[in-house]
Design a protein around this motif. Structure first.
Motif, PDB file in Angstrom:
ATOM      1  N   ALA A 246      34.407  35.648  42.765  1.00 34.79           N
ATOM      2  CA  ALA A 246      35.184  36.462  43.927  1.00 34.79           C
ATOM      3  C   ALA A 246      36.304  37.298  43.195  1.00 34.79           C
ATOM      4  O   ALA A 246      36.720  38.427  43.593  1.00 34.79           O
ATOM      5  N   GLY A 247      37.337  36.655  42.195  1.00 34.31           N
ATOM      6  CA  GLY A 247      38.233  37.597  41.535  1.00 34.31           C
ATOM      7  C   GLY A 247      37.604  38.857  41.077  1.00 34.31           C
ATOM      8  O   GLY A 247      38.458  40.022  41.273  1.00 34.31           O
ATOM      9  N   TYR A 248      36.732  38.554  40.166  1.00 32.81           N
ATOM     10  CA  TYR A 248      36.036  39.898  39.723  1.00 32.81           C
ATOM     11  C   TYR A 248      35.467  41.007  40.479  1.00 32.81           C
ATOM     12  O   TYR A 248      35.802  42.058  40.307  1.00 32.81           O
ATOM     13  N   LEU A 249      34.854  40.367  41.512  1.00 31.20           N
ATOM     14  CA  LEU A 249      34.451  41.358  42.840  1.00 31.20           C
ATOM     15  C   LEU A 249      35.630  41.935  43.340  1.00 31.20           C
ATOM     16  O   LEU A 249      35.623  43.074  43.623  1.00 31.20           O
ATOM     17  N   ALA A 250      36.567  41.133  43.513  1.00 29.86           N
ATOM     18  CA  ALA A 250      37.811  41.814  44.235  1.00 29.86           C
ATOM     19  C   ALA A 250      38.345  42.891  43.429  1.00 29.86           C
ATOM     20  O   ALA A 250      38.903  43.785  43.816  1.00 29.86           O
ATOM     21  N   HIS A 251      38.172  42.897  42.086  1.00 23.47           N
ATOM     22  CA  HIS A 251      38.728  43.865  41.131  1.00 23.47           C
ATOM     23  C   HIS A 251      37.744  45.129  41.226  1.00 23.47           C
ATOM     24  O   HIS A 251      38.111  45.957  40.358  1.00 23.47           O
ATOM     25  N   GLY A 252      36.555  45.001  41.697  1.00 20.91           N
ATOM     26  CA  GLY A 252      35.750  46.360  41.904  1.00 20.91           C
ATOM     27  C   GLY A 252      34.569  46.025  40.995  1.00 20.91           C
ATOM     28  O   GLY A 252      33.632  47.116  40.915  1.00 20.91           O
ATOM     29  N   ALA A 253      34.322  44.829  40.320  1.00 22.27           N
ATOM     30  CA  ALA A 253      33.264  44.607  39.270  1.00 22.27           C
ATOM     31  C   ALA A 253      31.808  44.534  40.115  1.00 22.27           C
ATOM     32  O   ALA A 253      31.752  44.111  41.241  1.00 22.27           O
ATOM     33  N   SER A 254      30.691  45.018  39.346  1.00 23.50           N
ATOM     34  CA  SER A 254      29.556  44.757  39.996  1.00 23.50           C
ATOM     35  C   SER A 254      29.198  43.193  40.095  1.00 23.50           C
ATOM     36  O   SER A 254      29.780  42.467  39.241  1.00 23.50           O
ATOM     37  N   MET A 255      28.011  42.915  40.757  1.00 26.04           N
ATOM     38  CA  MET A 255      27.834  41.302  40.815  1.00 26.04           C
ATOM     39  C   MET A 255      27.451  41.157  39.398  1.00 26.04           C
ATOM     40  O   MET A 255      27.828  39.883  38.833  1.00 26.04           O
ATOM     41  N   ALA A 256      26.624  41.862  38.449  1.00 32.13           N
ATOM     42  CA  ALA A 256      26.074  41.095  37.598  1.00 32.13           C
ATOM     43  C   ALA A 256      27.236  40.896  36.494  1.00 32.13           C
ATOM     44  O   ALA A 256      27.248  40.025  35.744  1.00 32.13           O
ATOM     45  N   SER A 257      28.114  42.043  36.449  1.00 32.42           N
ATOM     46  CA  SER A 257      29.431  41.479  35.634  1.00 32.42           C
ATOM     47  C   SER A 257      30.232  40.667  36.325  1.00 32.42           C
ATOM     48  O   SER A 257      30.742  39.767  35.035  1.00 32.42           O
ATOM     49  N   ALA A 258      30.442  40.691  37.573  1.00 33.35           N
ATOM     50  CA  ALA A 258      31.170  39.363  38.017  1.00 33.35           C
ATOM     51  C   ALA A 258      30.724  38.090  37.614  1.00 33.35           C
ATOM     52  O   ALA A 258      31.545  37.351  37.240  1.00 33.35           O
ATOM     53  N   VAL A 259      29.319  37.989  37.659  1.00 38.91           N
ATOM     54  CA  VAL A 259      28.935  36.465  37.505  1.00 38.91           C
ATOM     55  C   VAL A 259      28.904  36.400  35.976  1.00 38.91           C
ATOM     56  O   VAL A 259      29.228  35.345  35.505  1.00 38.91           O
ATOM     57  N   ARG A 260      28.862  37.341  35.137  1.00 42.59           N
ATOM     58  CA  ARG A 260      28.722  37.158  33.771  1.00 42.59           C
ATOM     59  C   ARG A 260      30.034  36.945  33.175  1.00 42.59           C
ATOM     60  O   ARG A 260      30.276  35.677  32.251  1.00 42.59           O
ATOM     61  N   ASP A 261      31.038  37.468  33.675  1.00 41.24           N
ATOM     62  CA  ASP A 261      32.616  37.321  33.098  1.00 41.24           C
ATOM     63  C   ASP A 261      33.161  36.151  33.824  1.00 41.24           C
ATOM     64  O   ASP A 261      33.871  35.349  33.186  1.00 41.24           O
ATOM     65  N   ALA A 262      32.640  35.584  35.017  1.00 38.79           N
ATOM     66  CA  ALA A 262      33.150  34.479  35.592  1.00 38.79           C
ATOM     67  C   ALA A 262      32.636  33.234  34.721  1.00 38.79           C
ATOM     68  O   ALA A 262      33.357  32.203  34.504  1.00 38.79           O
ATOM     69  N   GLN A 263      31.345  33.247  34.295  1.00 36.07           N
ATOM     70  CA  GLN A 263      30.943  32.063  33.487  1.00 36.07           C
ATOM     71  C   GLN A 263      31.698  32.010  32.118  1.00 36.07           C
ATOM     72  O   GLN A 263      32.036  30.951  31.667  1.00 36.07           O
ATOM     73  N   ALA A 264      32.212  33.072  31.698  1.00 31.71           N
ATOM     74  CA  ALA A 264      32.872  33.137  30.415  1.00 31.71           C
ATOM     75  C   ALA A 264      34.370  32.453  30.471  1.00 31.71           C
ATOM     76  O   ALA A 264      34.781  31.730  29.843  1.00 31.71           O
ATOM     77  N   TYR A 265      35.031  33.017  31.539  1.00 32.84           N
ATOM     78  CA  TYR A 265      36.362  32.455  32.140  1.00 32.84           C
ATOM     79  C   TYR A 265      36.284  31.115  32.370  1.00 32.84           C
ATOM     80  O   TYR A 265      37.121  30.234  31.950  1.00 32.84           O
ATOM     81  N   THR A 266      35.115  30.512  33.275  1.00 36.24           N
ATOM     82  CA  THR A 266      34.960  29.269  33.404  1.00 36.24           C
ATOM     83  C   THR A 266      34.978  28.009  32.135  1.00 36.24           C
ATOM     84  O   THR A 266      35.441  27.083  32.035  1.00 36.24           O
ATOM     85  N   ALA A 267      33.924  28.671  31.308  1.00 35.97           N
ATOM     86  CA  ALA A 267      33.803  28.311  30.112  1.00 35.97           C
ATOM     87  C   ALA A 267      34.965  27.958  29.158  1.00 35.97           C
ATOM     88  O   ALA A 267      35.257  26.844  28.552  1.00 35.97           O
ATOM     89  N   LYS A 268      36.176  28.898  29.070  1.00 33.18           N
ATOM     90  CA  LYS A 268      37.158  28.706  28.480  1.00 33.18           C
ATOM     91  C   LYS A 268      37.817  27.601  29.075  1.00 33.18           C
ATOM     92  O   LYS A 268      38.415  26.865  28.316  1.00 33.18           O
TER      93      LYS A 268
END
Length: 265
Positions: A218-240
């Motif tokens: 949701a945070g990445y989408l709020a920043h204007g990211a595409s769904m594919a990018s938001a999902v990919r970046d969110a997984q990296a953030y969660t993993a960290k």
């Protein structure tokens, strides 16, 4: 009127007094990603890092009053839905979402806490299907939740197809509850399988990972990211966050969603 250039995310979720999941996880995640969280409490829970002992749903009428007060004042860029607690609350959220069809919705269909214990006193599945899926941009069930949502489906692909047929644009089914050496998450969209993501499974059990993942999308989408990018970046953030998890109680470890700030402490 000039608004501050900080993306605002409205979160519907339960309160976790141990601070590992629910609203607290959402606040930490969204703040870490440079968003401003506006939080609507759906339930008070009695839980620790091991299990949920009980919960009390919020009053649905007052929930709408809380949300409308914010929505009429602030430009919300994304919605995140976690614990819903009752059919009345689902109906209330549905009513609110109807007025903001252009705002992306991330739905984490919480039915049980990671350490055990139900977060749904009644069968909410029909209400999920009828009222929330048609409003959802991406739904993020784990494999157990996906099978519970689509009990007649014979595969994860069939689960995803069923959920998309009900109106959600994208389905991200996560594999954290499986016993495989790697965590395998799978994304579907536009009625087809899109991508598979794998990450090494870390030892231990963790409290609030689903909340963290959904809120970061949701945070990445709020920043204007595409769904594919938001999902990919969110997984990296969660993993960290999981890699830096801390044992703060006697049950599951709690992800450190602010681990990036360690040098500032």
């Amino acid at each position: 009127m000039n608004y501050a250039p900080v993306p605002i995310v409205m979160v519907f979720a339960g309160h976790d007094p141990c601070g590992g999941a629910g609203i607290q996880a959402d606040i930490e995640t969204l703040t870490s990603l440079g968003c401003h969280p506006c939080t609507i409490i759906t339930a008070l829970t009695a839980q620790d890092t091991s299990t949920v002992k009980d919960f009390i749903p919020a009053d649905a009428t007052f929930l709408v009053e809380q949300a409308r007060a914010v929505l009429e004042d602030m430009p919300v860029a994304a919605f995140k839905i976690g614990m819903t607690a009752s059919v009345e609350i689902i109906e209330a959220i549905h009513t609110l979402l109807q007025d903001y069809p252009e705002v992306p919705v991330v739905f984490d269909p919480v039915m049980a806490a990671g350490g055990g214990g139900t977060l749904a006193r009644e069968n909410l599945i029909d209400a999920f299907h009828d009222l929330l899926m048609p409003c959802t941009s991406v739904v993020t069930p784990n494999t157990l939740e996906a099978k519970a949502l689509c009990s007649d489906a014979d595969s994860l692909d069939a689960c995803a197809q069923q959920l998309m047929a009900q109106g959600t644009e994208y389905v991200l089914i996560t594999g954290g509850h499986e016993g495989s050496p790697n965590i395998v998450n799978r994304l579907w969209g536009h009625r087809q399988f899109l991508e598979e993501y794998q990450q090494k499974r870390l030892p231990g059990e963790f409290h609030g990972t689903g909340c963290t993942l959904a809120s970061s999308i949701a945070g990445y989408l709020a920043h204007g990211a595409s769904m594919a990018s938001a999902v990919r970046d969110a997984q990296a953030y969660t993993a960290k966050a999981v890699a830096h998890a801390r044992r703060l109680g006697m049950g599951q470890l709690i992800p450190d969603r602010l681990s990036w700030s360690a040098n500032c402490r």
